[in-house]
Design a protein around this motif. Structure first.
Motif, PDB file in Angstrom:
ATOM      1  N   GLU A  90       7.950  53.732  -6.644  1.00  0.00           N
ATOM      2  CA  GLU A  90       8.908  53.573  -7.739  1.00  0.00           C
ATOM      3  C   GLU A  90       9.509  52.168  -7.807  1.00  0.00           C
ATOM      4  N   ALA A  91       9.199  51.322  -6.836  1.00  0.00           N
ATOM      5  CA  ALA A  91       9.656  49.932  -6.916  1.00  0.00           C
ATOM      6  C   ALA A  91       8.967  49.263  -8.106  1.00  0.00           C
ATOM      7  N   SER A  92       9.708  48.362  -8.779  1.00  0.00           N
ATOM      8  CA  SER A  92       9.133  47.710  -9.966  1.00  0.00           C
ATOM      9  C   SER A  92       7.952  46.811  -9.594  1.00  0.00           C
ATOM     10  N   GLU A  93       8.006  46.271  -8.395  1.00  0.00           N
ATOM     11  CA  GLU A  93       6.962  45.338  -7.961  1.00  0.00           C
ATOM     12  C   GLU A  93       6.736  45.520  -6.458  1.00  0.00           C
ATOM     13  N   ILE A  94       5.497  45.374  -6.047  1.00  0.00           N
ATOM     14  CA  ILE A  94       5.156  45.501  -4.619  1.00  0.00           C
ATOM     15  C   ILE A  94       4.515  44.192  -4.157  1.00  0.00           C
ATOM     16  N   GLN A 106      -3.245  51.352  -5.522  1.00  0.00           N
ATOM     17  CA  GLN A 106      -4.182  51.133  -6.625  1.00  0.00           C
ATOM     18  C   GLN A 106      -3.614  51.659  -7.945  1.00  0.00           C
ATOM     19  N   PHE A 107      -2.669  52.589  -7.839  1.00  0.00           N
ATOM     20  CA  PHE A 107      -2.035  53.158  -9.036  1.00  0.00           C
ATOM     21  C   PHE A 107      -0.800  52.385  -9.479  1.00  0.00           C
ATOM     22  N   HIS A 108      -0.344  51.462  -8.633  1.00  0.00           N
ATOM     23  CA  HIS A 108       0.913  50.784  -8.960  1.00  0.00           C
ATOM     24  C   HIS A 108       0.646  49.655  -9.954  1.00  0.00           C
ATOM     25  N   PRO A 109       1.425  49.585 -11.050  1.00  0.00           N
ATOM     26  CA  PRO A 109       1.108  48.586 -12.080  1.00  0.00           C
ATOM     27  C   PRO A 109       1.361  47.134 -11.684  1.00  0.00           C
ATOM     28  N   LYS A 110       2.199  46.885 -10.670  1.00  0.00           N
ATOM     29  CA  LYS A 110       2.433  45.479 -10.309  1.00  0.00           C
ATOM     30  C   LYS A 110       2.433  45.305  -8.782  1.00  0.00           C
ATOM     31  N   THR A 111       1.260  45.335  -8.226  1.00  0.00           N
ATOM     32  CA  THR A 111       1.139  45.133  -6.779  1.00  0.00           C
ATOM     33  C   THR A 111       0.371  43.849  -6.504  1.00  0.00           C
ATOM     34  N   ARG A 112       0.952  43.017  -5.635  1.00  0.00           N
ATOM     35  CA  ARG A 112       0.249  41.839  -5.147  1.00  0.00           C
ATOM     36  C   ARG A 112      -0.030  42.035  -3.668  1.00  0.00           C
ATOM     37  N   VAL A 113      -1.258  41.752  -3.289  1.00  0.00           N
ATOM     38  CA  VAL A 113      -1.650  41.821  -1.884  1.00  0.00           C
ATOM     39  C   VAL A 113      -1.945  40.391  -1.463  1.00  0.00           C
ATOM     40  N   ILE A 114      -1.163  39.852  -0.548  1.00  0.00           N
ATOM     41  CA  ILE A 114      -1.383  38.471  -0.105  1.00  0.00           C
ATOM     42  C   ILE A 114      -1.931  38.522   1.313  1.00  0.00           C
ATOM     43  N   VAL A 115      -3.132  38.014   1.499  1.00  0.00           N
ATOM     44  CA  VAL A 115      -3.808  38.116   2.801  1.00  0.00           C
ATOM     45  C   VAL A 115      -4.368  36.763   3.235  1.00  0.00           C
ATOM     46  N   ASP A 163      13.745  46.153  -7.195  1.00  0.00           N
ATOM     47  CA  ASP A 163      13.035  45.150  -8.002  1.00  0.00           C
ATOM     48  C   ASP A 163      11.738  44.736  -7.336  1.00  0.00           C
ATOM     49  N   LEU A 164      11.770  44.704  -6.014  1.00  0.00           N
ATOM     50  CA  LEU A 164      10.558  44.315  -5.281  1.00  0.00           C
ATOM     51  C   LEU A 164      10.572  45.009  -3.926  1.00  0.00           C
ATOM     52  N   GLN A 165       9.475  45.597  -3.565  1.00  0.00           N
ATOM     53  CA  GLN A 165       9.345  46.172  -2.225  1.00  0.00           C
ATOM     54  C   GLN A 165       8.328  45.341  -1.442  1.00  0.00           C
ATOM     55  N   LEU A 166       8.809  44.827  -0.320  1.00  0.00           N
ATOM     56  CA  LEU A 166       7.936  44.069   0.575  1.00  0.00           C
ATOM     57  C   LEU A 166       7.271  45.052   1.537  1.00  0.00           C
ATOM     58  N   LEU A 167       5.974  44.872   1.763  1.00  0.00           N
ATOM     59  CA  LEU A 167       5.268  45.785   2.669  1.00  0.00           C
ATOM     60  C   LEU A 167       4.355  45.029   3.619  1.00  0.00           C
ATOM     61  N   GLY A 168       4.191  45.571   4.832  1.00  0.00           N
ATOM     62  CA  GLY A 168       3.059  45.228   5.679  1.00  0.00           C
ATOM     63  C   GLY A 168       2.095  46.399   5.570  1.00  0.00           C
ATOM     64  N   ILE A 169       1.079  46.399   6.404  1.00  0.00           N
ATOM     65  CA  ILE A 169       0.164  47.547   6.427  1.00  0.00           C
ATOM     66  C   ILE A 169      -0.213  47.819   7.881  1.00  0.00           C
ATOM     67  N   GLY A 170      -0.272  49.088   8.233  1.00  0.00           N
ATOM     68  CA  GLY A 170      -0.689  49.442   9.590  1.00  0.00           C
ATOM     69  C   GLY A 170      -2.207  49.377   9.710  1.00  0.00           C
ATOM     70  N   ARG A 171      -2.702  49.312  10.946  1.00  0.00           N
ATOM     71  CA  ARG A 171      -4.156  49.238  11.158  1.00  0.00           C
ATOM     72  C   ARG A 171      -4.886  50.435  10.566  1.00  0.00           C
ATOM     73  N   GLU A 172      -4.164  51.574  10.460  1.00  0.00           N
ATOM     74  CA  GLU A 172      -4.796  52.774   9.893  1.00  0.00           C
ATOM     75  C   GLU A 172      -4.373  53.010   8.443  1.00  0.00           C
ATOM     76  N   GLY A 173      -3.729  52.004   7.862  1.00  0.00           N
ATOM     77  CA  GLY A 173      -3.419  52.087   6.433  1.00  0.00           C
ATOM     78  C   GLY A 173      -2.057  52.648   6.093  1.00  0.00           C
ATOM     79  N   HIS A 174      -1.121  52.682   7.077  1.00  0.00           N
ATOM     80  CA  HIS A 174       0.210  53.169   6.691  1.00  0.00           C
ATOM     81  C   HIS A 174       0.982  52.098   5.919  1.00  0.00           C
ATOM     82  N   ILE A 175       1.899  52.542   5.064  1.00  0.00           N
ATOM     83  CA  ILE A 175       2.920  51.673   4.465  1.00  0.00           C
ATOM     84  C   ILE A 175       4.253  52.312   4.812  1.00  0.00           C
ATOM     85  N   GLY A 176       5.267  51.496   5.137  1.00  0.00           N
ATOM     86  CA  GLY A 176       6.433  52.064   5.804  1.00  0.00           C
ATOM     87  C   GLY A 176       5.875  52.725   7.055  1.00  0.00           C
ATOM     88  N   PHE A 177       6.394  53.893   7.371  1.00  0.00           N
ATOM     89  CA  PHE A 177       5.779  54.670   8.459  1.00  0.00           C
ATOM     90  C   PHE A 177       5.102  55.907   7.891  1.00  0.00           C
TER      91      PHE A 177
END
Ligand code: PGA
Length: 263
Positions: free
Chosen positions: A189-193, A224-233, A127-141
């Motif tokens: 494939e997560a419904s929300e990021i 950028q392709f994901h229909p429901k992504t929130r970036v909180i910074v 339903d929701l995938q929580l992400l951080g971001i690496g300094r070089e732009g990784h998500i997960g590893f």
């Protein structure tokens, strides 16, 4: 992509925790994709606080973590299994049967990756995938160069990531070289990021993810392709975004029905 800029890392955590609270209130059996690292720590503390105050009932959620080191004992203090037990699962009283993390000690890593991916499909979608971001732009590893169509698999960490994760191990050389990570496609494939980033060290990665070209060199840019992504910074992580003023205006002048997710 919705970009929300707030003043401090505490505000990032507060907003993210309110989104998760709201989701679990509406859907008590929510399937959550979880992340490790420094960024989600305050958010997890906030979720524990909601639990202590009986503001939300997390007892029926299912969780899937993004990644785990290969060959590291789950009891090791730097393993993500240990991290999650200490910082979330234990305090929330969650049962190990509802919390999934890739097994980095599996004899057959390829089979473990396939089984993990299957489990996500069986229980999911997330339903929701929580992400951080690496300094070089990784998500997960999913390090730079990762296939944007990738699924859960073995990856080799970059030198930058091993430096960034060295504090738990002593030195970058002691950080395991290999990891299991959900793939970029698995995450998509997560419904929300919900991606959180704080501090100046993340500013370039955030700008490349949000405003740069789509590229496997910055795996997070696929969002950028994901229909429901929130970036909180926070302000620092937002400092290299060129459309900052616009993102602030969009958020500040949001119609009330669109703000309901954070109640
Ligand atoms: P951090 O890691 O939260 O420790 O900065 C984020 C990541 O590598 O995705």
């Amino acid at each position: 992509m919705e970009v929300i800029i707030v003043k401090s890392s505490d505000e990032v955590a507060d907003l993210a925790s309110r989104r998760i609270k709201n989701l679990v209130e509406k859907k008590p059996k929510a399937i959550l994709g979880l992340a490790t690292g420094n960024t989600p720590l305050t958010l997890y503390a906030q979720l524990i606080e909601y639990h202590r105050q009986s503001l939300v009932n997390f007892s029926q959620i299912t969780t899937f973590n993004l990644d785990e080191y290969v060959g590291l004992d789950p009891q090791h203090r730097a393993s993500y299994c240990h991290f999650m037990k200490e910082n979330l699962f234990g305090p929330l009283g969650l049962d190990p049967g509802q919390c999934f993390i890739p097994n980095g000690m599996a004899n057959d890593i390829a089979a473990e990756c396939e089984a993990y991916e299957k489990k996500i499909h069986q229980k999911g979608p997330l339903d929701l995938q929580l992400l951080g971001i690496g300094r070089e732009g990784h998500i997960g590893f999913n390090e730079p160069g990762s296939s944007l169509g990738s699924r859960t698999r073995l990856k080799t960490l970059t030198e930058t990531t091993r430096q960034d994760n060295a504090s738990q191990f002593g030195s970058p050389q002691d950080v395991p070289l290999h990891v299991i990570t959900m793939g970029v496609q698995t995450i998509m494939e997560a419904s929300e990021i919900l991606l959180m980033a704080t501090g100046l060290g993340k500013a370039q990665a955030v700008a490349s993810m949000v405003e740069g070209p789509l590229s496997a060199s910055v795996p997070a840019s696929v969002l950028q392709f994901h229909p429901k992504t929130r970036v909180i910074v926070d302000d620092e992580a937002a400092s290299k975004l060129s459309r900052k003023a616009y993102y602030r205006e969009v958020y500040a002048k949001k119609p009330p029905w669109q703000s309901a997710d954070f109640v």
